[in-house]
Design a protein around this motif. Structure first.
Motif, PDB file in Angstrom:
ATOM      1  N   GLU A  50       0.863  -1.177   0.000  1.00 24.63           N
ATOM      2  CA  GLU A  50       0.000   0.000   0.000  1.00 24.63           C
ATOM      3  C   GLU A  50       0.901   1.229   0.000  1.00 24.63           C
ATOM      4  OE1 GLU A  50      -2.915   0.166   3.024  1.00 24.63           O
ATOM      5  OE2 GLU A  50      -3.793  -1.798   2.558  1.00 24.63           O
ATOM      6  N   ILE A  51       0.661   2.127  -0.937  1.00 22.85           N
ATOM      7  CA  ILE A  51       1.455   3.343  -1.050  1.00 22.85           C
ATOM      8  C   ILE A  51       0.570   4.522  -0.677  1.00 22.85           C
ATOM      9  CG2 ILE A  51       2.785   4.826  -2.584  1.00 22.85           C
ATOM     10  CD1 ILE A  51       3.478   2.383  -4.232  1.00 22.85           C
ATOM     11  N   HIS A  52       1.035   5.330   0.287  1.00 18.76           N
ATOM     12  CA  HIS A  52       0.282   6.495   0.733  1.00 18.76           C
ATOM     13  C   HIS A  52       1.188   7.714   0.616  1.00 18.76           C
ATOM     14  CE1 HIS A  52      -2.694   3.752   2.324  1.00 18.76           C
ATOM     15  NE2 HIS A  52      -1.741   3.117   2.955  1.00 18.76           N
ATOM     16  N   GLY A  53       0.712   8.703  -0.091  1.00 18.95           N
ATOM     17  CA  GLY A  53       1.527   9.897  -0.235  1.00 18.95           C
ATOM     18  C   GLY A  53       0.828  10.938  -1.061  1.00 18.95           C
ATOM     19  N   GLN A  54       1.608  11.869  -1.581  1.00 20.65           N
ATOM     20  CA  GLN A  54       1.040  12.989  -2.313  1.00 20.65           C
ATOM     21  C   GLN A  54       0.999  12.708  -3.819  1.00 20.65           C
ATOM     22  OE1 GLN A  54       2.428  16.871  -0.795  1.00 20.65           O
ATOM     23  NE2 GLN A  54       3.661  15.710   0.636  1.00 20.65           N
ATOM     24  N   HIS A  55       1.413  11.524  -4.218  1.00 20.01           N
ATOM     25  CA  HIS A  55       1.428  11.196  -5.638  1.00 20.01           C
ATOM     26  C   HIS A  55       0.557   9.965  -5.888  1.00 20.01           C
ATOM     27  CE1 HIS A  55       4.524  14.207  -6.100  1.00 20.01           C
ATOM     28  NE2 HIS A  55       5.221  13.633  -5.124  1.00 20.01           N
ATOM     29  N   ASP A  56       1.097   8.780  -5.666  1.00 23.82           N
ATOM     30  CA  ASP A  56       0.324   7.552  -5.891  1.00 23.82           C
ATOM     31  C   ASP A  56      -0.439   7.195  -4.627  1.00 23.82           C
ATOM     32  OD1 ASP A  56       1.250   7.224  -8.495  1.00 23.82           O
ATOM     33  OD2 ASP A  56       3.100   6.288  -7.760  1.00 23.82           O
ATOM     34  N   GLN A  57      -1.728   6.863  -4.796  1.00 21.44           N
ATOM     35  CA  GLN A  57      -2.569   6.530  -3.648  1.00 21.44           C
ATOM     36  C   GLN A  57      -3.209   5.167  -3.899  1.00 21.44           C
ATOM     37  OE1 GLN A  57      -2.385   8.609  -1.258  1.00 21.44           O
ATOM     38  NE2 GLN A  57      -1.695  10.485  -2.263  1.00 21.44           N
ATOM     39  N   HIS A  58      -3.104   4.293  -2.949  1.00 22.43           N
ATOM     40  CA  HIS A  58      -3.669   2.951  -3.082  1.00 22.43           C
ATOM     41  C   HIS A  58      -4.387   2.578  -1.786  1.00 22.43           C
ATOM     42  CE1 HIS A  58      -1.549   2.152  -6.854  1.00 22.43           C
ATOM     43  NE2 HIS A  58      -0.477   2.702  -6.297  1.00 22.43           N
ATOM     44  N   GLY A  59      -4.891   1.392  -1.757  1.00 26.07           N
ATOM     45  CA  GLY A  59      -5.408   0.811  -0.511  1.00 26.07           C
ATOM     46  C   GLY A  59      -6.609   1.554   0.023  1.00 26.07           C
ATOM     47  N   LEU A  60      -6.434   2.219   1.177  1.00 23.08           N
ATOM     48  CA  LEU A  60      -7.562   2.815   1.882  1.00 23.08           C
ATOM     49  C   LEU A  60      -8.198   3.980   1.131  1.00 23.08           C
ATOM     50  CD1 LEU A  60      -6.246   2.704   5.537  1.00 23.08           C
ATOM     51  CD2 LEU A  60      -8.183   1.473   4.609  1.00 23.08           C
ATOM     52  N   LEU A  61      -7.530   4.530   0.141  1.00 22.61           N
ATOM     53  CA  LEU A  61      -8.160   5.597  -0.627  1.00 22.61           C
ATOM     54  C   LEU A  61      -9.154   5.063  -1.644  1.00 22.61           C
ATOM     55  CD1 LEU A  61      -5.326   8.194  -1.158  1.00 22.61           C
ATOM     56  CD2 LEU A  61      -7.100   8.098   0.569  1.00 22.61           C
ATOM     57  N   ASP A  62      -9.204   3.781  -1.819  1.00 21.06           N
ATOM     58  CA  ASP A  62     -10.183   3.149  -2.706  1.00 21.06           C
ATOM     59  C   ASP A  62     -11.408   2.784  -1.863  1.00 21.06           C
ATOM     60  OD1 ASP A  62     -11.692   1.703  -4.441  1.00 21.06           O
ATOM     61  OD2 ASP A  62     -10.101   0.294  -4.998  1.00 21.06           O
ATOM     62  N   PRO A  63     -12.543   3.458  -2.046  1.00 18.50           N
ATOM     63  CA  PRO A  63     -13.725   3.170  -1.206  1.00 18.50           C
ATOM     64  C   PRO A  63     -14.170   1.718  -1.274  1.00 18.50           C
ATOM     65  CG  PRO A  63     -14.036   5.201  -2.465  1.00 18.50           C
ATOM     66  CD  PRO A  63     -12.791   4.545  -3.006  1.00 18.50           C
ATOM     67  N   ARG A  64     -13.812   1.011  -2.345  1.00 21.29           N
ATOM     68  CA  ARG A  64     -14.231  -0.391  -2.451  1.00 21.29           C
ATOM     69  C   ARG A  64     -13.589  -1.260  -1.381  1.00 21.29           C
ATOM     70  NH1 ARG A  64     -12.712  -1.194  -8.656  1.00 21.29           N
ATOM     71  NH2 ARG A  64     -10.900  -0.095  -7.792  1.00 21.29           N
ATOM     72  N   THR A  65     -12.503  -0.778  -0.781  1.00 18.34           N
ATOM     73  CA  THR A  65     -11.828  -1.569   0.250  1.00 18.34           C
ATOM     74  C   THR A  65     -12.359  -1.292   1.651  1.00 18.34           C
ATOM     75  OG1 THR A  65     -10.076   0.057   0.704  1.00 18.34           O
ATOM     76  CG2 THR A  65      -9.737  -1.447  -1.145  1.00 18.34           C
ATOM     77  N   HIS A  66     -13.138  -0.230   1.824  1.00 13.86           N
ATOM     78  CA  HIS A  66     -13.478   0.217   3.172  1.00 13.86           C
ATOM     79  C   HIS A  66     -14.336  -0.785   3.935  1.00 13.86           C
ATOM     80  CE1 HIS A  66     -12.693   4.707   2.004  1.00 13.86           C
ATOM     81  NE2 HIS A  66     -11.639   3.919   1.854  1.00 13.86           N
ATOM     82  N   ARG A  67     -15.270  -1.410   3.249  1.00 14.46           N
ATOM     83  CA  ARG A  67     -16.127  -2.387   3.928  1.00 14.46           C
ATOM     84  C   ARG A  67     -15.300  -3.555   4.449  1.00 14.46           C
ATOM     85  NH1 ARG A  67     -21.086  -4.287   0.404  1.00 14.46           N
ATOM     86  NH2 ARG A  67     -19.353  -5.076  -0.858  1.00 14.46           N
ATOM     87  N   ASP A  68     -14.359  -4.050   3.636  1.00 15.60           N
ATOM     88  CA  ASP A  68     -13.502  -5.155   4.077  1.00 15.60           C
ATOM     89  C   ASP A  68     -12.613  -4.729   5.245  1.00 15.60           C
ATOM     90  OD1 ASP A  68     -14.583  -6.763   2.150  1.00 15.60           O
ATOM     91  OD2 ASP A  68     -12.964  -6.448   0.706  1.00 15.60           O
TER      92      ASP A  68
END
Length: 560
Positions: A126-144
């Protein structure tokens, strides 16, 4: 976790081989040194978009190889098995981009599409930053994520099972309704056919039995005639037994009948013949008595056989299939007659299954709301030391239309954030600024660390624009997070850098007129110098080195 990363000819990196371990790895260096290139290269291996701009000037292609070490039960192995990709001791992702923009990808030396590479990458990093965003920024993952945090495995399994039962019941009802409509269109024909078969009463194996009985009846006259002729031959006038008796009496009149051995033997032979003839007569009589021709006449048997075969031809089946056809016709008519397979009963089953699914989904929804409250409380506590105490996090629950219900329930869950009082709440990616977003992701990951699916977390300048106590709070949380997952962080902050288990310094050098980026792991002395540089700038002072010692000492003490 990411065990190693090999980069060839990516932007300013000509050749780089990094060995990584667990815990917190920090990447530091001057602004513009090329730290983001490392993240771009890692993203390329994980399926990010690749173009010719990533190829180093003068090179024909850029390549990145990422090797991961994963636990035996990791979800990635199941995905690879579905794709028939060999599972090995480690997982190797490789990506090549040519100077003309063409891209190729491999997983464990098996050529794959970039889509599969990206799917695998989402499980790993999972990459979190000011450029590439993955994981928790995808609402489809929030329920899981919410279900993982709340430990809802049993409730999810019950909901998924109830959903499958509801689907099966709905499908059975729909099939029955369609079949019932077809039955109504041909009801008269079906009832006539069933009535004929009920009257005929076909039995399994009946044709073979009738053929055998007909054969016996057709042969009956010849059998009886032969047996009677045999009896006549044995019992005719004068009978054989009487003639044998006359012969024995004649032998008895011989002068030496009582003393001649040959006469005695001859008389014994006559006696045996008489006995055999008597037994033969008895055997023929028993055979005639046992001859079972049944009560049916040949005509009756042939009429029954003809009726069975005519019915089979009429329905285009074999005579052996007639009993099953009768049962099938009865079942079809039951659909409109209200029998055990009727539409009414199946509709009731479907209604009950739907109610059971809604009950299971409601229980899961209630548990999710409880978990959401606990999650928001935990994350809010983490945000205060990060100077984000005014940020409000919430979990929005949106009911799904009935056609979108699924094994995960009847609602959509999304993390929402309000960064300023009075401002409307919105999705994470759209509301928070770059620095806020990175720190918010850090707080989320710290709380969710024990349930995180990805084993490697990357934070790009999570400490941007902060310092002092806030930077120290960020560093402490990154260090704590490193106890549960592999964490890579790009930082300009000495408070964060001092807490790294592995310190990588990114720098530029000029070689043969070319500017290149190099990355080197620092030893303890070099780490102290780098942290001191981050504290004081270009000129290192004794005070900066002493401050670096204090920071690194505090970091070690916090770990202990």
């Amino acid at each position: 976790m990411l065990a190693s990363l090999s980069i060839r000819d990516v932007v300013l990196i000509d050749r780089l081989d990094l060995d990584l371990g667990s815990g917190l790895a920090v990447l530091t260096g001057e602004t513009g040194a090329g730290k983001s290139i490392l993240l771009d290269a890692l993203g390329l291996a994980l399926g990010a978009r690749g173009d010719s701009g990533l190829v180093r000037a003068g090179a024909t292609q850029a390549s990145v190889t990422a090797v991961f070490e994963l636990a035996p039960g990791h979800a990635v192995w199941a995905v690879l098995d579905e794709q028939s990709i060999p599972v090995e001791a480690s997982l190797t992702l490789r990506r090549v981009v040519t100077a003309d923009g063409r891209s190729r990808a491999w997983i464990n030396d098996r050529a794959v599409g970039v889509t599969l590479l990206r799917q695998i990458g989402d499980y790993l990093v999972e990459i979190h930053g000011q450029h590439d965003q993955h994981g928790l920024l995808d609402p489809r993952t929030h329920r899981d994520v919410l279900d993982q945090f709340g430990g809802h495995d049993a409730l999810r399994a019950a909901t998924a099972h109830a959903f499958r039962e509801m689907q099966a019941a709905d499908a059975a009802r729909d099939r029955a309704e369609a079949e019932a409509e077809a039955v109504r269109r041909e009801e008269d024909h079906l009832r006539t056919s069933l009535a004929d078969l009920v009257k005929l009463k076909p039995e399994p194996g009946e044709e073979a039995d009738l053929v055998a009985r007909r054969q016996r009846l057709q042969n009956a006259d010849r059998v009886v005639s032969a047996l009677n002729a045999a009896l006549d031959a044995l019992n005719g006038e004068p009978g054989l037994e009487m003639r044998l008796l006359d012969a024995d009496r004649a032998l008895q009149r011989l002068p030496d009948a009582d003393t001649e051995p040959r006469v005695a033997q001859l008389r014994a032979g006559l006696e045996r013949a008489s006995i055999e003839i008597g037994e033969g007569v008895a055997a023929i009589e028993r055979l005639m008595a046992d001859l079972d021709l049944g009560e049916d006449s040949l005509e009756a048997v042939e009429d029954r056989l003809y009726a069975l075969r005519a019915a089979a031809r009429r329905h285009q089946v074999t005579t052996e299939d007639l009993p099953e056809l009768s049962r099938h016709l009865r079942e079809r008519l039951d659909l409109i007659d209200g029998g055990t397979g009727g539409v009414t009963r199946l509709a009731a089953v479907a209604t009950a299954a739907r109610a059971a699914y809604k009950t299971a989904a409601a229980a899961l929804s209630t548990a999710r709301r409880g978990a959401a409250d606990a999650l928001v409380t935990a994350i809010s506590a983490e945000l205060v030391p990060l100077r984000m105490g005014r940020v409000e996090l919430a979990v929005a629950f949106d009911p799904l239309p009935e056609g979108s219900w699924g094994p995960e329930g009847t609602e959509r869950c999304q993390f929402m954030v309000r960064t300023n009082p009075g401002a409307p709440a919105g999705p994470l990616a759209r509301v928070a600024s770059g620095g806020e977003l990175s720190r918010l992701m850090l707080a989320l990951k710290v709380v969710l660390a024990r349930t995180a699916s990805a084993g490697t977390l990357v934070f790009d300048e999570v400490d941007s624009g902060i310092g002092g106590a806030v930077a120290d709070a960020v560093g402490e949380r990154l260090q704590r997070l490193g106890g549960h997952a592999q964490v890579l962080v790009v930082t300009h902050n000495p408070q964060v850098a001092a807490r790294g288990d592995l310190h990588l310094r990114v720098a530029k050098r000029v070689e043969d007129g070319q500017t290149l980026t190099e990355v080197r792991a620092l030893d303890a002395t070099e780490r102290r110098e780098e942290v001191a540089r981050m504290l004081s700038g270009a000129e290192l002072t004794a005070e900066a080195r002493a401050a670096a010692d204090r920071l690194m000492s505090l970091a070690s003490r916090d770990v202990a």
